[in-house]
Scaffold this motif. Structure first.
Motif, mmCIF file in Angstrom:
data_model
loop_
_atom_site.group_PDB
_atom_site.id
_atom_site.type_symbol
_atom_site.label_atom_id
_atom_site.label_comp_id
_atom_site.label_asym_id
_atom_site.label_seq_id
_atom_site.Cartn_x
_atom_site.Cartn_y
_atom_site.Cartn_z
ATOM 1 N N ILE A 175 41.607 42.606 8.197
ATOM 2 C CA ILE A 175 41.398 43.609 9.361
ATOM 3 C C ILE A 175 40.263 43.085 10.286
ATOM 4 O O ILE A 175 39.037 43.073 9.751
ATOM 5 N N PRO A 176 40.420 43.108 11.429
ATOM 6 C CA PRO A 176 39.438 42.750 12.320
ATOM 7 C C PRO A 176 38.362 43.941 12.762
ATOM 8 O O PRO A 176 38.548 44.763 13.702
ATOM 9 N N TYR A 182 46.888 44.067 12.869
ATOM 10 C CA TYR A 182 46.006 45.127 13.111
ATOM 11 C C TYR A 182 45.539 45.267 14.528
ATOM 12 O O TYR A 182 44.916 45.901 15.099
ATOM 13 N N ARG A 183 45.816 44.141 15.277
ATOM 14 C CA ARG A 183 45.210 43.927 16.585
ATOM 15 C C ARG A 183 45.835 44.864 17.489
ATOM 16 O O ARG A 183 45.352 45.486 18.271
ATOM 17 N N ASP A 184 47.253 45.226 17.185
ATOM 18 C CA ASP A 184 47.755 46.127 18.258
ATOM 19 C C ASP A 184 47.874 47.645 17.704
ATOM 20 O O ASP A 184 48.596 48.264 18.471
ATOM 21 N N LEU A 185 47.137 47.747 16.749
ATOM 22 C CA LEU A 185 47.462 48.950 15.887
ATOM 23 C C LEU A 185 46.531 50.152 16.780
ATOM 24 O O LEU A 185 47.078 51.185 16.707
ATOM 25 N N ASN A 219 38.333 50.110 13.927
ATOM 26 C CA ASN A 219 39.267 49.650 12.797
ATOM 27 C C ASN A 219 38.540 50.080 11.436
ATOM 28 O O ASN A 219 39.014 50.587 10.538
ATOM 29 N N THR A 220 37.026 49.709 11.623
ATOM 30 C CA THR A 220 36.685 49.973 10.171
ATOM 31 C C THR A 220 36.118 51.535 10.011
ATOM 32 O O THR A 220 36.421 52.249 8.945
ATOM 33 N N ILE A 236 31.256 44.580 18.915
ATOM 34 C CA ILE A 236 30.959 45.603 17.716
ATOM 35 C C ILE A 236 32.017 46.722 18.134
ATOM 36 O O ILE A 236 33.051 47.433 17.562
ATOM 37 N N GLY A 237 32.034 47.027 19.584
ATOM 38 C CA GLY A 237 32.684 48.296 20.094
ATOM 39 C C GLY A 237 34.468 47.901 19.705
ATOM 40 O O GLY A 237 35.145 48.933 19.473
ATOM 41 N N ALA A 238 34.888 46.684 20.030
ATOM 42 C CA ALA A 238 36.431 46.606 19.894
ATOM 43 C C ALA A 238 36.664 46.708 18.287
ATOM 44 O O ALA A 238 37.903 46.791 18.070
#
Lengths: 317, 287
Positions: free
Chosen positions: A265-266, A168-171, A97-98, A91-93
């Motif tokens: 989006i993760p 989105y992972r590197d964002l 993004n959300t 959840i933290g990771a």
């Protein structure tokens, strides 16, 4: 007013408590138990036993509920059933993004909606107003995945102004411009979903005030329509407008689930959907609780704002 | 927030058949015909693979090109109309009967039963709809049957609230008092006095619920939790062809546009209807 506020906040706490019980009870609805459902027909007695051990299903329901509440409060949610990762780490990771997507959307959508609503109210029953009215009706009606797919198709595929897929992972460590470029389409999609309703409600709120006697007075003394609306009507329409804004921020909770799925989006929404598919119930419960608390919270803020902004409640006779 | 309390402006009352109403009726009528006769007219079956070319552009294969498996998008769109609209209609009928019956029961029964039913309803409405559906489906599984019942129950909470409020308003009116003092039964009062007087707002609500059901079901299908492939459903079609956007294929856009046009069409009709009653469709839709 203070009594009203306290009562509303207490109600919010009760609602959160009831919601938490219902989320917890959802797993108890099953014939058999969670382990049976998750492991399926092929489960051996041994794997069932270890699963039950892990979820502590041997203990009575109310004990487990209290333990679950305690784990929610401390953030130690245990490991997911799908993989052996810590739920709170997952959840933290993804939470950032959300939250970033929802916050940037709110930042754009709220001022834009109030502006459009004011324009519609100032030019009520003109062609501009009609246009805004039909346009917002259309955007309220269409699903988020239509707006999203259409935006990608036009802006990224046909015109090639935007990247159709972003990494989105590197964002998280990317610079601001990069973030904006990658999130532009998701934000636009989500904005369209909430903008229309806020615009219409702003217009309605202002026009409702416009029928009061003091507005007539202002018109009779010769103030222009724009001035009447900005100086006389708007301050009194703040309460309903703020109310609608908070309600729409609550709606963002549902919106992000679909928008994250469109753009892959993760975030928490995609994590929740994946967990539903894998029937990873502890993760679903945790994220569900998070979303619901946010939702209940924004609804609470909406009502509190309405109470505070209402002069009749602020100065009771 | 009662939508019916605002007075309609004069222009609304003057215009009987607005262009937007006509557009709405044409769109909805078109999709109804497609749902009824589309599958019979479709050139291919929904699961037929007609070409070995994924994402063939429109015109090259069939009318609208092929999808990720090389199936005919046009045929699947026609089949999808029946699936999506049929499911939505089923869900709406379920949620509507459930909501209206329970709402009326709550309105005419005593304080305790009404209080209990309303509190349960409030609790269900405290969840964002899609999150509640996800939680239920994670526990019970993601079969079509479970989705239909879940969406119908979530949807019925809104119908319950409206029909209870409507029935409450009417049950205190003089003509209901007269009926009561005449010695009519509760059933007679409900069916003969309350129901006819709530028909107009309930009809508008039916349209709103139908849109909501389409959006909800296709969103769940899009997330992979509703209708399962290879069945053709508009939400499923968007999901499975999403990747095609990268290759410039519009295969995901067509079903999304179909959903959008249908919901816009229904809402144009409902909007016209509500305006005549002095309401605003946008207020109802966000719930």
């Amino acid at each position: 007013m203070v009594r009203l506020l306290i009562r509303r906040i207490l109600l919010g706490i009760v609602v959160t408590w009831v919601v938490s019980m219902m989320i917890f009870a959802a797993t108890e609805l099953l014939p058999g138990d969670v382990c049976h459902a998750v492991l399926g027909q092929g489960a051996t007695e041994k794997s069932l036993e270890s699963c039950r051990e892990r979820l502590q299903l041997n203990q009575p329901m109310h004990t487990r509920y209290l333990q679950w509440l305690g784990r929610l409060a401390t953030g130690e949610l245990g490991t997911s059933l799908a993989n052996d990762l810590q739920i709170s780490d997952q959840i933290g990771a993804r939470a950032w993004n959300t939250v970033r997507l929802a916050a940037l959307t709110a930042l754009i959508a709220v001022p834009l909606a109030v502006l459009l609503g004011l324009i519609a109210a100032i030019r009520a029953d003109s062609s501009v107003d009609r246009g805004i009215s039909i346009g917002t009706l259309c955007f309220i009606s269409v699903p988020e995945f239509f707006t999203g797919v259409l935006l990608v198709y036009i802006l990224a595929v046909q015109l090639r102004w935007m990247p159709a897929v972003a990494n989105y992972r590197d964002l998280t460590r990317g610079d601001f411009l990069e973030v904006i470029e990658a999130l532009a389409l998701p934000i636009a999609t989500l904005t369209f979903a909430v903008l229309a309703h806020m615009t219409r409600m702003t217009r309605t709120a202002v026009l409702n005030v416009m029928s009061s006697p003091y507005i007539e007075q202002a018109v009779l003394k010769g103030a222009s329509r724009t001035r009447v609306i900005i100086r006389h009507a708007l301050p009194n329409a703040v309460a309903p407008i703020v109310n609608v804004i908070a309600l729409n921020l609550a709606y963002l909770v549902s919106g992000v689930v679909v928008v994250e799925a469109i753009f892959r989006i993760p975030g928490l929404g995609t994590l929740m959907v994946e967990s539903v598919i894998y029937r990873d119930i502890p993760t679903v419960q945790a994220i569900g609780m998070l979303f619901c608390v946010t939702y209940v919270g924004f609804n609470l803020i909406a009502d509190v704002m309405a109470i505070i902004a209402n002069p009749r409640l602020r100065h009771p006779r | 927030m009662s939508a019916a309390s605002r007075a309609p402006s004069e222009t609304d009352l003057k215009t009987r058949f607005t262009p937007s109403l006509i557009i709405g009726v044409v769109i909805v009528g078109f999709w109804l015909l497609v749902a009824l006769f589309g599958p019979a007219l479709a050139p291919h079956l929904e699961s037929d693979i007609v070409t070995d070319m994924s994402y063939a552009p429109a015109g090259e294969v069939g009318l609208l090109g092929s999808d990720y498996l090389g199936r005919d998008v046009f045929s699947r769109l026609l089949y999808g109309a029946r699936m999506t609209m049929g499911l939505a209609l089923l869900v709406t009928l379920l949620s509507f009967s459930l909501g209206v019956i329970l709402g009326f029961i709550a309105a005419i029964s005593g304080r305790w039963i009404d209080g209990l039913m309303s509190r349960i309803n409030d609790a269900l409405m405290a969840f964002p709809s899609i999150i509640l559906a996800l939680i239920v489906m994670s526990a019970l599984g993601t079969s079509l049957m479970i989705m239909i019942v879940t969406v119908a129950i979530i949807d019925s909470t809104r119908v319950f609230r409206l029909s209870r409020a409507l029935a409450m308003d009417i049950s205190v009116m003089d003509f209901v008092d007269v009926a009561r003092s005449r010695g009519e039964s509760l059933w007679w009062i409900t069916v003969r006095e309350i129901l006819p007087n709530t028909l107009a707002p309930l009809a508008a609500e039916f349209g709103i619920r139908f849109t909501f059901a389409i959006l909800f079901i296709s969103a769940l299908s899009f997330l992979g939790l509703g209708v399962q492939p290879p069945a053709a459903d508009w939400g499923v079609m968007v999901k499975e062809n999403l990747q095609g956007l990268l290759f410039g294929s519009a295969a995901a856009l067509m079903p999304a546009a179909a959903v959008a046009s249908l919901t816009v069409g229904v809402n144009l009709i409902v909007d016209w209807f509500l305006r005549r009653m002095g309401g605003d469709v946008s207020q109802e839709l966000m719930n």
